[in-house]
Design a protein around this motif. Structure first.
Motif, PDB file in Angstrom:
ATOM      1  N   GLU B  90       5.133 -32.508   7.865  1.00 50.69           N
ATOM      2  CA  GLU B  90       6.416 -32.539   7.189  1.00 50.69           C
ATOM      3  C   GLU B  90       7.438 -31.969   8.179  1.00 50.69           C
ATOM      4  O   GLU B  90       7.122 -31.027   8.891  1.00 50.69           O
ATOM      5  CB  GLU B  90       6.313 -31.642   5.956  1.00 50.69           C
ATOM      6  CG  GLU B  90       7.401 -31.822   4.947  1.00 50.69           C
ATOM      7  CD  GLU B  90       7.111 -30.938   3.722  1.00 50.69           C
ATOM      8  OE1 GLU B  90       6.225 -31.296   2.924  1.00 50.69           O
ATOM      9  OE2 GLU B  90       7.758 -29.894   3.613  1.00 50.69           O
ATOM     10  N   VAL B  91       8.613 -32.568   8.234  1.00 53.34           N
ATOM     11  CA  VAL B  91       9.603 -32.139   9.228  1.00 53.34           C
ATOM     12  C   VAL B  91      10.935 -31.771   8.572  1.00 53.34           C
ATOM     13  O   VAL B  91      11.437 -32.493   7.707  1.00 53.34           O
ATOM     14  CB  VAL B  91       9.850 -33.255  10.284  1.00 53.34           C
ATOM     15  CG1 VAL B  91      10.857 -32.803  11.325  1.00 53.34           C
ATOM     16  CG2 VAL B  91       8.551 -33.668  10.958  1.00 53.34           C
ATOM     17  N   TRP B  92      11.498 -30.655   8.998  1.00 56.48           N
ATOM     18  CA  TRP B  92      12.802 -30.194   8.519  1.00 56.48           C
ATOM     19  C   TRP B  92      13.636 -29.751   9.713  1.00 56.48           C
ATOM     20  O   TRP B  92      13.073 -29.381  10.742  1.00 56.48           O
ATOM     21  CB  TRP B  92      12.626 -29.001   7.565  1.00 56.48           C
ATOM     22  CG  TRP B  92      11.802 -29.319   6.370  1.00 56.48           C
ATOM     23  CD1 TRP B  92      10.455 -29.108   6.227  1.00 56.48           C
ATOM     24  CD2 TRP B  92      12.230 -29.939   5.151  1.00 56.48           C
ATOM     25  NE1 TRP B  92      10.037 -29.549   4.991  1.00 56.48           N
ATOM     26  CE2 TRP B  92      11.102 -30.052   4.315  1.00 56.48           C
ATOM     27  CE3 TRP B  92      13.473 -30.398   4.680  1.00 56.48           C
ATOM     28  CZ2 TRP B  92      11.170 -30.619   3.038  1.00 56.48           C
ATOM     29  CZ3 TRP B  92      13.537 -30.947   3.415  1.00 56.48           C
ATOM     30  CH2 TRP B  92      12.397 -31.065   2.603  1.00 56.48           C
ATOM     31  N   VAL B  93      14.963 -29.778   9.546  1.00 57.78           N
ATOM     32  CA  VAL B  93      15.809 -29.193  10.586  1.00 57.78           C
ATOM     33  C   VAL B  93      16.747 -28.158   9.968  1.00 57.78           C
ATOM     34  O   VAL B  93      17.135 -28.265   8.802  1.00 57.78           O
ATOM     35  CB  VAL B  93      16.630 -30.260  11.370  1.00 57.78           C
ATOM     36  CG1 VAL B  93      15.725 -31.021  12.330  1.00 57.78           C
ATOM     37  CG2 VAL B  93      17.354 -31.221  10.449  1.00 57.78           C
ATOM     38  N   LEU B 109      18.601 -30.414  15.966  1.00 55.55           N
ATOM     39  CA  LEU B 109      17.597 -31.482  16.119  1.00 55.55           C
ATOM     40  C   LEU B 109      16.638 -31.178  17.273  1.00 55.55           C
ATOM     41  O   LEU B 109      15.606 -31.811  17.412  1.00 55.55           O
ATOM     42  CB  LEU B 109      18.280 -32.837  16.361  1.00 55.55           C
ATOM     43  CG  LEU B 109      19.165 -33.386  15.227  1.00 55.55           C
ATOM     44  CD1 LEU B 109      19.738 -34.757  15.616  1.00 55.55           C
ATOM     45  CD2 LEU B 109      18.406 -33.503  13.915  1.00 55.55           C
ATOM     46  N   PHE B 110      17.003 -30.190  18.110  1.00 59.21           N
ATOM     47  CA  PHE B 110      16.154 -29.831  19.251  1.00 59.21           C
ATOM     48  C   PHE B 110      14.938 -29.015  18.800  1.00 59.21           C
ATOM     49  O   PHE B 110      13.886 -29.073  19.425  1.00 59.21           O
ATOM     50  CB  PHE B 110      16.974 -29.020  20.268  1.00 59.21           C
ATOM     51  CG  PHE B 110      16.182 -28.525  21.441  1.00 59.21           C
ATOM     52  CD1 PHE B 110      15.941 -29.358  22.527  1.00 59.21           C
ATOM     53  CD2 PHE B 110      15.660 -27.238  21.461  1.00 59.21           C
ATOM     54  CE1 PHE B 110      15.195 -28.908  23.601  1.00 59.21           C
ATOM     55  CE2 PHE B 110      14.917 -26.778  22.530  1.00 59.21           C
ATOM     56  CZ  PHE B 110      14.682 -27.621  23.610  1.00 59.21           C
ATOM     57  N   ALA B 111      15.123 -28.256  17.725  1.00 57.88           N
ATOM     58  CA  ALA B 111      14.036 -27.359  17.310  1.00 57.88           C
ATOM     59  C   ALA B 111      13.688 -27.569  15.830  1.00 57.88           C
ATOM     60  O   ALA B 111      14.028 -26.745  14.990  1.00 57.88           O
ATOM     61  CB  ALA B 111      14.435 -25.903  17.583  1.00 57.88           C
ATOM     62  N   PRO B 112      13.000 -28.685  15.528  1.00 56.60           N
ATOM     63  CA  PRO B 112      12.639 -28.940  14.132  1.00 56.60           C
ATOM     64  C   PRO B 112      11.560 -27.977  13.630  1.00 56.60           C
ATOM     65  O   PRO B 112      10.789 -27.439  14.416  1.00 56.60           O
ATOM     66  CB  PRO B 112      12.103 -30.382  14.167  1.00 56.60           C
ATOM     67  CG  PRO B 112      11.606 -30.570  15.559  1.00 56.60           C
ATOM     68  CD  PRO B 112      12.524 -29.750  16.434  1.00 56.60           C
ATOM     69  N   ILE B 113      11.561 -27.776  12.329  1.00 59.91           N
ATOM     70  CA  ILE B 113      10.502 -27.006  11.686  1.00 59.91           C
ATOM     71  C   ILE B 113       9.416 -28.011  11.299  1.00 59.91           C
ATOM     72  O   ILE B 113       9.673 -28.939  10.538  1.00 59.91           O
ATOM     73  CB  ILE B 113      11.016 -26.342  10.386  1.00 59.91           C
ATOM     74  CG1 ILE B 113      12.278 -25.496  10.641  1.00 59.91           C
ATOM     75  CG2 ILE B 113       9.910 -25.574   9.668  1.00 59.91           C
ATOM     76  CD1 ILE B 113      12.049 -24.113  11.160  1.00 59.91           C
ATOM     77  N   VAL B 114       8.237 -27.850  11.879  1.00 66.92           N
ATOM     78  CA  VAL B 114       7.148 -28.790  11.596  1.00 66.92           C
ATOM     79  C   VAL B 114       6.081 -28.070  10.767  1.00 66.92           C
ATOM     80  O   VAL B 114       5.709 -26.933  11.075  1.00 66.92           O
ATOM     81  CB  VAL B 114       6.537 -29.350  12.907  1.00 66.92           C
ATOM     82  CG1 VAL B 114       5.398 -30.309  12.606  1.00 66.92           C
ATOM     83  CG2 VAL B 114       7.611 -30.060  13.725  1.00 66.92           C
ATOM     84  N   ILE B 115       5.651 -28.732   9.704  1.00 66.96           N
ATOM     85  CA  ILE B 115       4.699 -28.102   8.795  1.00 66.96           C
ATOM     86  C   ILE B 115       3.447 -28.962   8.635  1.00 66.96           C
ATOM     87  O   ILE B 115       3.554 -30.180   8.467  1.00 66.96           O
ATOM     88  CB  ILE B 115       5.374 -27.852   7.430  1.00 66.96           C
ATOM     89  CG1 ILE B 115       6.404 -26.723   7.585  1.00 66.96           C
ATOM     90  CG2 ILE B 115       4.356 -27.478   6.350  1.00 66.96           C
ATOM     91  CD1 ILE B 115       7.414 -26.665   6.501  1.00 66.96           C
TER      92      ILE B 115
END
Lengths: 83, 155
Positions: B90-93, B109-115
């Motif tokens: 799952e991806v969030w910014v 957008l350079f450092a997305p939160i990836v779950i």
């Protein structure tokens, strides 16, 4: 901190798996090549610091501050529901 | 369990607790987070610390800002998040809103939160070498995305 001098084309090794090569020296800039296993993450220190700043700024938001921030009209995206 | 967070008291079930093993930049000491959806800020969500009630970051799906957002997760990040199947991701910014100027809001957008949804592991990933920056104006991205949507709908 370990300090030693290297010329362009010379390298050094960290542990058994990481090699750092000084590729080119131009004025105040040094081009460095790094060979490391894929599980080793490499990034520039100042980028990490900028992300810290950005996260700290973002955390200042309140529920009200999001009002007025518009996004893509979801209807236009049709049936696409990524992620 | 009922948790006191920056965006109010929320009910968090054990299965909704996300573990960020290295914290996130700026909040390295915090490990446990959850994602909260508030009706009044939908479709934005909040990445909320379960250990410090002062910490909550507004997040959004990157595809609601940039329709063609894409990146390749590095092997290091995939290993850290123990990802086996891309469907688990799952991806969030993170959204930054300058005080009093919501129209100037930016997304990172350079450092997305990836779950990893299966294991509830999270990480803020750095996309070194990508075209993305730490600040993308949302209004500019929306205009760009709408152009793309218009073009693809014509075809």
């Amino acid at each position: 901190m370990l300090v030693f001098s290297r010329k362009a084309g010379e390298s050094f090794i960290i542990g058994d798996e990481i090699e750092v090569v000084v590729l080119k020296i131009e004025g105040s800039e040094v081009k460095i090549g790094i060979s490391a296993p894929k599980h080793v993450k490499i990034y520039r220190t100042e980028i990490y610091k900028r992300i810290v700043e950005e996260n700290l700024k973002a955390s200042g938001a309140s529920v009200d501050s999001l009002k007025g921030v518009r996004l893509i009209d979801q209807d236009r995206r049709g049936s696409d529901t990524t992620p | 369990m009922l948790c006191e967070t920056k965006v109010g008291e929320v009910e968090v079930s054990e299965s909704k607790i996300l573990l960020f093993e290295k914290g996130i930049p700026g909040f390295e000491h915090l490990r446990k987070f959850t994602i909260v959806e508030l009706p009044e800020t939908k479709p934005f969500r909040w990445l909320v610390s379960l250990e410090d009630a002062n910490v909550a970051l507004p997040i959004v799906s990157p595809w609601l800002v940039r329709v063609d957002y894409s990146f390749e997760l590095s092997e290091a990040d995939r290993m850290e998040l123990k990802i086996e199947d891309p469907d688990e991701i799952e991806v969030w910014v993170v959204v930054t809103i300058p005080a009093g100027a919501p129209q100037e809001a930016t997304v990172n957008l350079f450092a997305p939160i990836v779950i990893n949804r299966k294991l509830n592991l999270g990480k803020q990933v750095l996309l070194e070498g990508s075209e993305y920056k730490l600040k993308h104006r949302i209004d500019e991205e929306i205009s760009r995305s709408n152009e793309i949507l218009k073009r693809t709908q014509k075809e």
